[in-house]
Design a protein around this motif. Sequence first.
Motif, PDB file in Angstrom:
ATOM      1  N   ALA A 154     -18.658  16.709  44.007  1.00 24.13           N
ATOM      2  CA  ALA A 154     -17.996  17.512  45.036  1.00 24.13           C
ATOM      3  C   ALA A 154     -17.289  18.720  44.422  1.00 24.13           C
ATOM      4  O   ALA A 154     -17.287  19.813  45.009  1.00 24.13           O
ATOM      5  CB  ALA A 154     -16.996  16.651  45.805  1.00 24.13           C
ATOM      6  N   VAL A 155     -16.693  18.552  43.258  1.00 22.76           N
ATOM      7  CA  VAL A 155     -15.992  19.659  42.600  1.00 22.76           C
ATOM      8  C   VAL A 155     -16.958  20.790  42.265  1.00 22.76           C
ATOM      9  O   VAL A 155     -16.679  21.969  42.525  1.00 22.76           O
ATOM     10  CB  VAL A 155     -15.282  19.164  41.327  1.00 22.76           C
ATOM     11  CG1 VAL A 155     -14.869  20.342  40.436  1.00 22.76           C
ATOM     12  CG2 VAL A 155     -14.058  18.346  41.686  1.00 22.76           C
ATOM     13  N   TRP A 156     -18.108  20.461  41.694  1.00 25.57           N
ATOM     14  CA  TRP A 156     -19.047  21.521  41.312  1.00 25.57           C
ATOM     15  C   TRP A 156     -19.660  22.185  42.540  1.00 25.57           C
ATOM     16  O   TRP A 156     -19.976  23.372  42.513  1.00 25.57           O
ATOM     17  CB  TRP A 156     -20.131  20.951  40.391  1.00 25.57           C
ATOM     18  CG  TRP A 156     -19.610  20.550  39.046  1.00 25.57           C
ATOM     19  CD1 TRP A 156     -19.656  19.309  38.487  1.00 25.57           C
ATOM     20  CD2 TRP A 156     -18.968  21.397  38.089  1.00 25.57           C
ATOM     21  NE1 TRP A 156     -19.074  19.331  37.243  1.00 25.57           N
ATOM     22  CE2 TRP A 156     -18.647  20.594  36.968  1.00 25.57           C
ATOM     23  CE3 TRP A 156     -18.629  22.744  38.060  1.00 25.57           C
ATOM     24  CZ2 TRP A 156     -18.009  21.104  35.841  1.00 25.57           C
ATOM     25  CZ3 TRP A 156     -17.980  23.253  36.936  1.00 25.57           C
ATOM     26  CH2 TRP A 156     -17.682  22.442  35.845  1.00 25.57           C
ATOM     27  N   MET A 168     -10.934  21.237  31.155  1.00 30.51           N
ATOM     28  CA  MET A 168     -11.780  22.029  32.047  1.00 30.51           C
ATOM     29  C   MET A 168     -11.425  21.782  33.514  1.00 30.51           C
ATOM     30  O   MET A 168     -11.192  22.716  34.283  1.00 30.51           O
ATOM     31  CB  MET A 168     -13.251  21.677  31.800  1.00 30.51           C
ATOM     32  CG  MET A 168     -14.238  22.385  32.717  1.00 30.51           C
ATOM     33  SD  MET A 168     -15.947  21.871  32.372  1.00 30.51           S
ATOM     34  CE  MET A 168     -15.907  20.164  32.957  1.00 30.51           C
ATOM     35  N   PHE A 169     -11.346  20.519  33.898  1.00 27.25           N
ATOM     36  CA  PHE A 169     -11.022  20.202  35.293  1.00 27.25           C
ATOM     37  C   PHE A 169      -9.561  20.533  35.604  1.00 27.25           C
ATOM     38  O   PHE A 169      -9.245  20.917  36.736  1.00 27.25           O
ATOM     39  CB  PHE A 169     -11.319  18.735  35.581  1.00 27.25           C
ATOM     40  CG  PHE A 169     -12.787  18.428  35.668  1.00 27.25           C
ATOM     41  CD1 PHE A 169     -13.570  18.967  36.673  1.00 27.25           C
ATOM     42  CD2 PHE A 169     -13.399  17.613  34.725  1.00 27.25           C
ATOM     43  CE1 PHE A 169     -14.924  18.698  36.757  1.00 27.25           C
ATOM     44  CE2 PHE A 169     -14.750  17.324  34.799  1.00 27.25           C
ATOM     45  CZ  PHE A 169     -15.519  17.869  35.814  1.00 27.25           C
ATOM     46  N   ALA A 170      -8.686  20.408  34.609  1.00 30.60           N
ATOM     47  CA  ALA A 170      -7.281  20.746  34.829  1.00 30.60           C
ATOM     48  C   ALA A 170      -7.119  22.238  35.111  1.00 30.60           C
ATOM     49  O   ALA A 170      -6.308  22.636  35.960  1.00 30.60           O
ATOM     50  CB  ALA A 170      -6.444  20.340  33.623  1.00 30.60           C
ATOM     51  N   VAL A 171      -7.888  23.085  34.421  1.00 31.73           N
ATOM     52  CA  VAL A 171      -7.841  24.529  34.670  1.00 31.73           C
ATOM     53  C   VAL A 171      -8.306  24.839  36.088  1.00 31.73           C
ATOM     54  O   VAL A 171      -7.692  25.653  36.801  1.00 31.73           O
ATOM     55  CB  VAL A 171      -8.684  25.296  33.634  1.00 31.73           C
ATOM     56  CG1 VAL A 171      -8.826  26.756  34.034  1.00 31.73           C
ATOM     57  CG2 VAL A 171      -8.056  25.196  32.250  1.00 31.73           C
ATOM     58  N   LEU A 172      -9.390  24.213  36.516  1.00 32.88           N
ATOM     59  CA  LEU A 172      -9.867  24.432  37.882  1.00 32.88           C
ATOM     60  C   LEU A 172      -8.817  23.984  38.902  1.00 32.88           C
ATOM     61  O   LEU A 172      -8.576  24.672  39.900  1.00 32.88           O
ATOM     62  CB  LEU A 172     -11.174  23.672  38.112  1.00 32.88           C
ATOM     63  CG  LEU A 172     -12.434  24.251  37.446  1.00 32.88           C
ATOM     64  CD1 LEU A 172     -13.618  23.328  37.671  1.00 32.88           C
ATOM     65  CD2 LEU A 172     -12.740  25.643  37.968  1.00 32.88           C
ATOM     66  N   ALA A 173      -8.184  22.842  38.652  1.00 32.09           N
ATOM     67  CA  ALA A 173      -7.155  22.348  39.568  1.00 32.09           C
ATOM     68  C   ALA A 173      -5.995  23.327  39.644  1.00 32.09           C
ATOM     69  O   ALA A 173      -5.493  23.642  40.732  1.00 32.09           O
ATOM     70  CB  ALA A 173      -6.654  20.977  39.110  1.00 32.09           C
TER      71      ALA A 173
END
Length: 227
Positions: free
Chosen positions: A80-82, A209-214
């Motif tokens: 879902a994130v991508w 990586m996911f923390a930056v997107l969040a």
Amino acid sequence: MPKPTSAPTGLPAWPLPLLCALLPLLAAHLAWWLSVQGELVAACNPYLDGCVSISRAARHGLGNLLFRLAMLPCATVQVAVWWCAAQWLQRGTGVPARALPWLGLTAGAFLGLYAAFLGSEGETYGLLRRYGITVYFGASFLALMSVLRRMSRQWQDAPAFAPLRIVALGMLAVGLASVTVTASVADQLARDRWENRLEWALGLWLTAMFAVLAWHWWRERLRIVLK
């Protein structure tokens, strides 16, 4: 389908990548701690000593159960994130990111495959785990590179661009180090320890990586509208 938007409607998007950052991080370390307490693995610092891989730390006992319970839904959330990232990029750059949802689907499917068979005995299951985690890491890196490629065209001023580029360089460095270790370290025990260290390090870069997107989606107030 969920559609990212900046309008003050819908659900915040940032919890999705935040879950992708926190769930694997907490699950891996909790599984390692439980395995140490159960004397299933040696008590050591896996980042420094390389005494155990993430897979080995979460292979047996209660740690295995908790790890699988966390990682199987996490695989779905990453897909879902991508997908949301592809829509976010298209809105921000005007350039479609058609391959990104498919890379995310591949990463999520193989992460689920890896988690589903973690702890299963047998050569076939071991092969599925190895392919699962290898393809997952590879597809996640390619997804990140797809994001950076589109941002580099006309969205380099976005706050997430520089941190994501640092993450990509870190992941690339770990990959090159792994290839170097495999090719140059003859002693099997020393090679295993280096590979274990690099696996834990790569896990941290994925978390980043996911923390930056969040962080960026929270800063941008990106929201998801279900249609």
